[in-house]
Design a protein around this motif. Structure first.
Motif, PDB file in Angstrom:
ATOM      1  N   PRO A 123      60.429  62.371  35.746  1.00 52.16           N
ATOM      2  CA  PRO A 123      61.337  62.057  34.641  1.00 52.16           C
ATOM      3  C   PRO A 123      62.021  60.721  34.871  1.00 52.16           C
ATOM      4  CG  PRO A 123      62.299  63.716  36.074  1.00 52.16           C
ATOM      5  CD  PRO A 123      60.893  63.499  36.555  1.00 52.16           C
ATOM      6  N   TRP A 127      56.117  56.917  31.247  1.00 53.85           N
ATOM      7  CA  TRP A 127      54.903  57.588  31.713  1.00 53.85           C
ATOM      8  C   TRP A 127      53.772  56.602  31.976  1.00 53.85           C
ATOM      9  CZ3 TRP A 127      50.413  57.237  28.897  1.00 53.85           C
ATOM     10  CH2 TRP A 127      50.517  56.909  27.536  1.00 53.85           C
ATOM     11  N   TRP A 163      61.781  67.008  32.252  1.00 59.30           N
ATOM     12  CA  TRP A 163      61.171  66.027  31.349  1.00 59.30           C
ATOM     13  C   TRP A 163      61.765  66.122  29.946  1.00 59.30           C
ATOM     14  CZ3 TRP A 163      58.237  61.839  31.721  1.00 59.30           C
ATOM     15  CH2 TRP A 163      57.619  61.354  30.573  1.00 59.30           C
TER      16      TRP A 163
END
Length: 222
Positions: A123, A127, A163
């Motif tokens: 997190p 990404w 997340w």
């Protein structure tokens, strides 16, 4: 008929179950199959799984098992090989190795604002900027914010608990008895090779399809 995106969790050489799931879903030329990594090892027929993946034009993502095999292929590193790796190496063809060599780390669907990955993400880091080791191996996040396997830090939260999307993430790698749906993620590894299920998630209908394993090829309790 609207094109479907069909994500399938960790197959681990379970070719019969993979074939049954494909037979049920009947992906057509407009559909896209995405395999979430760990296609090979532990189960009975890794070569057949890779052949089926090619036949259905799947986008296959790199898992930690494929990564270890590629390290052996490219670097000659046999120290990290497991016994089942050696069985897999013996059965793979040149075409299989080529297919593994071209696996992606992630697949992003703009239509569904969903990213597909083998293991997951840390997190608070975009990404797209995460390392190969994170996206192929992460399970939990320790109290220093570092990615770990469950066995290394059993009391730490799974990354999916932390997340916050978007995007939504569909992943495998962490085997469970059932799929795990969170607000911003879905875990699809339902331990087929251990006698569980091979699971698929189909968009845009957002529905789970499953095939029960013929047997426990590796009887490890969850």
């Amino acid at each position: 008929m609207e094109a479907r995106l069909i994500a399938i969790g960790d197959i681990h050489g379970c070719a019969w179950e993979f074939e049954q799931l494909l037979s049920h879903l009947q992906p057509g030329p407009q559909d896209q199959v995405v395999l979430l990594g760990d296609l090979v090892n532990r189960g009975p027929d890794s070569h057949r799984v890779l052949k089926l993946a090619r036949e259905c034009r799947a986008i296959s993502l790199l898992g930690n098992h494929e990564r270890r095999l590629l390290n052996f292929l490219r670097l000659g590193n046999s120290l990290d090989l497991k016994t089942y790796d050696r069985y897999t190496i013996d059965e793979l063809t040149d075409e299989d190795w080529d297919y593994i060599s071209h696996m992606r780390l992630t697949h992003y669907s703009f239509t569904h604002d969903t990213v597909f990955v083998h293991a997951g993400f840390l997190p608070n880091i975009p990404w797209q900027k995460q390392t190969v080791s994170i996206v192929t191996e992460i399970q939990v996040v320790d109290n220093e914010g570092q990615p770990r396997k469950r066995s290394e830090s059993p009391n730490s939260p799974h990354w999916c608990e932390l997340w916050k999307g978007p995007p939504f993430v569909v992943y495998g790698h962490t085997p469970r008895k059932t799929t795990l749906m969170k607000e911003w993620s879905l875990g699809l590894d339902t331990a087929c090779v251990n006698g569980g299920f091979l699971s698929a998630y189909v968009l845009p209908e957002k529905k789970i399809y499953q095939v029960k394993a013929k047997r426990a090829y590796v009887p490890i309790p969850l």
